[in-house]
Structure formats: C-alpha cells, structure tokens
Scaffold this motif. Structure first.
Motif, PDB file in Angstrom:
ATOM      1  N   THR A 182     -10.176 -15.431  -1.932  1.00 12.49           N
ATOM      2  CA  THR A 182      -9.284 -15.887  -2.974  1.00 12.49           C
ATOM      3  C   THR A 182      -8.051 -14.759  -3.154  1.00 12.49           C
ATOM      4  O   THR A 182      -8.339 -13.344  -2.496  1.00 12.49           O
ATOM      5  N   PRO A 183      -7.134 -14.874  -3.675  1.00  9.57           N
ATOM      6  CA  PRO A 183      -5.881 -13.719  -4.104  1.00  9.57           C
ATOM      7  C   PRO A 183      -6.646 -12.381  -4.370  1.00  9.57           C
ATOM      8  O   PRO A 183      -6.295 -11.351  -4.233  1.00  9.57           O
ATOM      9  N   PHE A 184      -7.703 -12.382  -5.237  1.00 12.06           N
ATOM     10  CA  PHE A 184      -8.581 -11.355  -5.849  1.00 12.06           C
ATOM     11  C   PHE A 184      -9.157 -10.661  -4.516  1.00 12.06           C
ATOM     12  O   PHE A 184      -9.169  -9.408  -4.819  1.00 12.06           O
ATOM     13  N   SER A 185      -9.219 -11.020  -3.553  1.00  8.92           N
ATOM     14  CA  SER A 185      -9.932 -10.306  -2.326  1.00  8.92           C
ATOM     15  C   SER A 185      -8.802  -9.216  -1.956  1.00  8.92           C
ATOM     16  O   SER A 185      -9.305  -8.340  -1.097  1.00  8.92           O
ATOM     17  N   PHE A 186      -7.542  -9.719  -2.017  1.00  6.88           N
ATOM     18  CA  PHE A 186      -6.415  -8.655  -1.509  1.00  6.88           C
ATOM     19  C   PHE A 186      -5.682  -7.822  -2.483  1.00  6.88           C
ATOM     20  O   PHE A 186      -5.000  -7.118  -2.154  1.00  6.88           O
ATOM     21  N   ILE A 187      -5.984  -8.206  -3.723  1.00  9.38           N
ATOM     22  CA  ILE A 187      -4.928  -7.623  -4.787  1.00  9.38           C
ATOM     23  C   ILE A 187      -4.968  -6.224  -4.766  1.00  9.38           C
ATOM     24  O   ILE A 187      -4.058  -5.510  -4.922  1.00  9.38           O
ATOM     25  N   ASP A 188      -6.219  -5.652  -4.877  1.00 10.46           N
ATOM     26  CA  ASP A 188      -6.174  -3.969  -5.106  1.00 10.46           C
ATOM     27  C   ASP A 188      -5.571  -3.534  -3.859  1.00 10.46           C
ATOM     28  O   ASP A 188      -4.942  -2.641  -4.140  1.00 10.46           O
ATOM     29  N   TYR A 189      -5.936  -3.879  -2.600  1.00  6.76           N
ATOM     30  CA  TYR A 189      -5.183  -3.352  -1.508  1.00  6.76           C
ATOM     31  C   TYR A 189      -3.635  -3.184  -1.472  1.00  6.76           C
ATOM     32  O   TYR A 189      -3.016  -2.410  -1.328  1.00  6.76           O
ATOM     33  N   PHE A 190      -3.174  -4.485  -1.805  1.00  4.79           N
ATOM     34  CA  PHE A 190      -1.610  -4.736  -2.056  1.00  4.79           C
ATOM     35  C   PHE A 190      -1.134  -3.814  -3.010  1.00  4.79           C
ATOM     36  O   PHE A 190       0.016  -3.256  -2.586  1.00  4.79           O
ATOM     37  N   LEU A 191      -1.801  -3.888  -4.232  1.00  2.00           N
ATOM     38  CA  LEU A 191      -1.251  -2.940  -5.289  1.00  2.00           C
ATOM     39  C   LEU A 191      -1.208  -1.563  -4.866  1.00  2.00           C
ATOM     40  O   LEU A 191      -0.126  -0.790  -5.075  1.00  2.00           O
ATOM     41  N   THR A 192      -2.222  -1.099  -4.507  1.00  2.00           N
ATOM     42  CA  THR A 192      -2.165   0.327  -3.858  1.00  2.00           C
ATOM     43  C   THR A 192      -1.147   0.877  -3.048  1.00  2.00           C
ATOM     44  O   THR A 192      -0.750   1.855  -2.891  1.00  2.00           O
ATOM     45  N   ASN A 193      -0.861  -0.067  -2.055  1.00  2.00           N
ATOM     46  CA  ASN A 193       0.015   0.342  -0.860  1.00  2.00           C
ATOM     47  C   ASN A 193       1.455  -0.023  -0.899  1.00  2.00           C
ATOM     48  O   ASN A 193       2.248   0.355  -0.237  1.00  2.00           O
ATOM     49  N   PHE A 224       0.308 -22.111  -0.407  1.00  2.00           N
ATOM     50  CA  PHE A 224       0.205 -20.902   0.179  1.00  2.00           C
ATOM     51  C   PHE A 224      -1.095 -20.223   0.230  1.00  2.00           C
ATOM     52  O   PHE A 224      -2.046 -20.772  -0.358  1.00  2.00           O
ATOM     53  N   LYS A 225      -1.354 -19.452   1.324  1.00  2.00           N
ATOM     54  CA  LYS A 225      -2.733 -18.864   1.409  1.00  2.00           C
ATOM     55  C   LYS A 225      -2.959 -17.854   0.420  1.00  2.00           C
ATOM     56  O   LYS A 225      -2.158 -17.228  -0.004  1.00  2.00           O
ATOM     57  N   PRO A 226      -4.224 -17.305   0.040  1.00  2.00           N
ATOM     58  CA  PRO A 226      -4.683 -16.368  -0.738  1.00  2.00           C
ATOM     59  C   PRO A 226      -3.794 -15.161  -0.759  1.00  2.00           C
ATOM     60  O   PRO A 226      -3.575 -14.591  -1.756  1.00  2.00           O
ATOM     61  N   SER A 227      -3.810 -14.588   0.620  1.00  2.00           N
ATOM     62  CA  SER A 227      -3.243 -13.339   0.879  1.00  2.00           C
ATOM     63  C   SER A 227      -1.749 -13.458   0.625  1.00  2.00           C
ATOM     64  O   SER A 227      -1.293 -12.314   0.126  1.00  2.00           O
ATOM     65  N   GLU A 228      -0.994 -14.484   0.954  1.00  2.00           N
ATOM     66  CA  GLU A 228       0.114 -14.706   0.647  1.00  2.00           C
ATOM     67  C   GLU A 228       0.473 -14.586  -1.126  1.00  2.00           C
ATOM     68  O   GLU A 228       1.546 -14.171  -1.556  1.00  2.00           O
ATOM     69  N   ILE A 229       0.025 -15.261  -1.983  1.00  2.00           N
ATOM     70  CA  ILE A 229      -0.060 -15.068  -3.222  1.00  2.00           C
ATOM     71  C   ILE A 229      -0.443 -13.710  -3.731  1.00  2.00           C
ATOM     72  O   ILE A 229       0.433 -13.479  -4.615  1.00  2.00           O
ATOM     73  N   ALA A 230      -1.327 -13.088  -3.106  1.00  2.00           N
ATOM     74  CA  ALA A 230      -1.676 -11.831  -3.593  1.00  2.00           C
ATOM     75  C   ALA A 230      -0.478 -10.804  -3.584  1.00  2.00           C
ATOM     76  O   ALA A 230      -0.064 -10.193  -4.471  1.00  2.00           O
ATOM     77  N   LEU A 231       0.001 -10.905  -2.059  1.00  2.00           N
ATOM     78  CA  LEU A 231       1.067  -9.998  -1.821  1.00  2.00           C
ATOM     79  C   LEU A 231       2.314 -10.307  -2.485  1.00  2.00           C
ATOM     80  O   LEU A 231       2.938  -9.202  -3.063  1.00  2.00           O
ATOM     81  N   ALA A 232       2.692 -11.400  -2.875  1.00  2.00           N
ATOM     82  CA  ALA A 232       3.722 -11.840  -3.604  1.00  2.00           C
ATOM     83  C   ALA A 232       3.618 -11.527  -5.131  1.00  2.00           C
ATOM     84  O   ALA A 232       4.306 -10.899  -5.944  1.00  2.00           O
ATOM     85  N   VAL A 233       2.347 -11.583  -5.702  1.00  2.00           N
ATOM     86  CA  VAL A 233       2.147 -11.306  -7.084  1.00  2.00           C
ATOM     87  C   VAL A 233       2.080  -9.744  -7.077  1.00  2.00           C
ATOM     88  O   VAL A 233       2.696  -9.124  -7.965  1.00  2.00           O
ATOM     89  N   ALA A 234       1.705  -8.767  -5.995  1.00  2.00           N
ATOM     90  CA  ALA A 234       1.498  -7.434  -6.375  1.00  2.00           C
ATOM     91  C   ALA A 234       2.730  -6.858  -6.282  1.00  2.00           C
ATOM     92  O   ALA A 234       3.207  -5.853  -6.872  1.00  2.00           O
ATOM     93  N   MET A 235       3.824  -7.407  -5.380  1.00  2.00           N
ATOM     94  CA  MET A 235       5.177  -7.223  -5.348  1.00  2.00           C
ATOM     95  C   MET A 235       5.851  -7.356  -6.478  1.00  2.00           C
ATOM     96  O   MET A 235       6.663  -6.551  -7.113  1.00  2.00           O
ATOM     97  N   SER A 236       5.785  -8.542  -7.300  1.00  2.00           N
ATOM     98  CA  SER A 236       6.189  -8.975  -8.467  1.00  2.00           C
ATOM     99  C   SER A 236       5.660  -7.858  -9.532  1.00  2.00           C
ATOM    100  O   SER A 236       6.556  -7.314 -10.583  1.00  2.00           O
TER     101      SER A 236
END
Length: 332
Positions: A182-193, A224-236
């Motif tokens: 899910t998007p939660f699988s990626f959000i930590d990594y994207f927020l950190t980077n 959208f795929k979970p990773s795409e949602i996570a990256l878009a949310v992290a950037m926002s």
C-alpha cells in the motif's frame, strides 16, 4: 432487536463458488503473516523499495476496475456505502491507519474480481465486515469478535459462521495475498529522502497518513499505483511546490514514472475544498474526502480517463467553490 435479523440462508448465494471449507486451520494462515507492513517501520533500503515497486501490481484491483466504476458497470454507491461502514467500524475501535487502508484494498480487489449481489442491502454490510475483520487480523494486536464488529446499530446481524464464510471467499478471491503493498509501504522512505524543509518526522508522517486515507476513499486515485500515491503525498507534505523542485525530486527515484507521479500531484492539489495546498490540519484533510466522493458522481456518466466529467471541468468546479466560499463569508 426488532428492526434487525440474523442473516444465514439468505446469503448462501454469495458462497456458491467457494470451494474450501472454513476451518480453524485455514484461518491460521492469516495469522502467520504477521504485521511486517507497519506504517511506522524501519526505513526501507532502496533495493527493497525497487522490489516493492515491481511487485505492487500483484496487490491491485483488475486493470478495468476503475473504468467499470466510472461507466456504471459496477455500482460506485455500493463501494461508497461499504467504505462508509468500514470507516465507522475503524473509528469505533480506534484501529490503526493501515488497517483502514488494507480494508479498502481488500474491498476494491474483491469487487474487481467477484460479482456481488449489489441490489441486496445486506451484501454491503457482509462484505464490509469481512474486509475489516481480515484487516484487523493482519494488523491489530486485539481483534474484536466478528459479531462485535457489526457496530452502529446495523440493520442486519450476521452469525459468526456466515462472516467466516465471507472472509474465506474474500481470501480465496485475493489468493491469500493479504499483506498487501500500500502507499504506507513507501511513505517513510520517500519522506526521508525528499524533505526540503525542517520538519518533525512524526507530524509529517501523521499528515501523510491522513492524506493517503482521504485520497484512496474516492475512485479517482484508483488510477495510480501505491508507490505513485506515496511519492506524490510525500512531496506535497514536504513542501515541494516549485516545478523545478518537483522534477528534481522525482528524478531522484529513477524507477518511478515521472508523468504519472506529476499527474497524481496535480490531482492532490485539486483535492482540498479550497485548493492549492495540502490542508494543514487533520480536520482539513478529512473534510477534503467529501470532494472525492462528489467527483465519483460527476465521472459516472463518462468512460473517459479524465478524473472529472466533461460537463463539469476542474475550472468550473473551482469557480463554484469560490462562489460558495464568498457567500459563506458574507453570511458570517
């Protein structure tokens, strides 16, 4: 309970294609997965993220699911009613964010694969209870009994064995892939980077989780795929707003599709009731979910790929929202 009844034989039609028997041994298979998909987890390695990006398609609804919802081949109201019930049960027991996300993932994947009797009001509640129960078994340390999950004075009360059979039907259709990406699988990594502003990690994660849960309730983000949602949310959430910064941030993850992430970011920008930025409070984020439900109704008359109906463009919606906002201020 005068206006309620126990549903047993009336739901047997749901289980005609179920080939397995619901035994305790079968349901032990759920428990053995554990809860490694926790929202607050150790930062993933880049290699692990790449692997999940490749595998995430295995945990998505069928490719034609969104088109069928928009065209009316599937009843989008059935989905909304199910999510409303799941959200109430989730709030009633104060389950974690990932439990809600998993419930909706199970719901969408199942509806894309299996024809539920959508003209029967009991079917919404039965499927909702099953999805919430399975998600709770995956993520929560304390799981209520199936009978206790039926909260908010339900019109129908299902026996535990009926819920268990529905759970098993969901499991079989989802091929027992319950530890979904899910998007939660990626959000930590994207927020950190990608963080470009000083921030408090817990606050950023909280804002991200609320925004993720709000977006995935509507149908527009099913594109959208979970990773795409996570990256878009992290950037926002991280304050990446300039076009050059957005482009630079996306290029830092070469395994992501730039155009799709950009499109997701634009949809998030249009998401709040009075747009342009991510809501700064949890209440603002959750209020924004109302808009995603409205866009489902607008899109139902068209089979196109756009997120809004051709009869109601994003510009016209913004103008209408601005007028409503002005009228609100005049009356205050």
């Amino acid at each position: 309970m005068a206006d309620s009844f126990y549903c047993t034989e009336s739901v047997n039609a749901c289980f005609d294609e179920l080939e397995c028997n619901a035994t305790n041994n079968e349901f032990e298979r759920i428990e053995c997965f554990g809860s490694g998909n926790s929202m607050v987890s150790a930062i993933q390695s880049e290699q692990r993220i790449r692997e999940m990006v490749e595998k995430q398609i295995q945990h998505l609804p069928r490719h034609d699911y969104l088109k069928r919802l928009r065209c009316g081949a599937l009843d989008s109201k059935f989905r909304r009613d199910a999510i409303d019930w799941i959200s109430k049960a989730h709030a009633h027991y104060s389950f974690g964010a990932l439990s809600l996300c998993l419930s909706m993932n199970y719901l969408d994947r199942f509806l894309s694969e299996y024809h539920m009797p959508m003209d029967k009001s009991w079917s919404v509640q039965l499927l909702s209870v099953a999805c919430m129960s399975l998600a709770a078994k995956m993520e929560e340390t304390e799981v209520p009994l199936p009978i206790d999950l039926q909260v908010e004075e339900p019109k129908f009360v299902f026996e535990p064995k009926t819920i268990q059979r529905m759970e098993l039907l969901v499991l079989s259709r989802l091929k027992w892939k319950m530890q979904a990406i899910t998007p939660f699988s990626f959000i930590d990594y994207f927020l950190t980077n990608i963080t470009v502003e000083p921030h408090e990690p817990r606050l950023s994660l909280f804002k991200s989780s609320q925004l993720i849960l709000s977006t995935i309730k509507g149908i527009d983000f099913l594109e959208f795929k979970p990773s795409e949602i996570a990256l878009a949310v992290a950037m926002s959430v991280s304050g990446v707003v300039q076009a050059a910064d957005i482009n630079k941030a996306i290029l830092a993850f070469p395994y992501m599709e730039k155009e799709r992430v950009m499109k997701c970011i634009e949809l998030i920008r249009d998401f709040p009731l009075i747009g342009g930025s991510v809501p700064q409070s949890p209440v603002g984020v959750l209020d924004a979910a109302c808009l995603s439900y409205k866009t489902e109704e607008l899109a139902a008359g068209s089979c196109g790929n756009s997120s809004s109906s051709s009869h109601d463009s994003p510009d016209s919606k913004r103008r209408r929202l601005d007028r409503d906002h002005e009228r609100t201020h005049k009356t205050e």
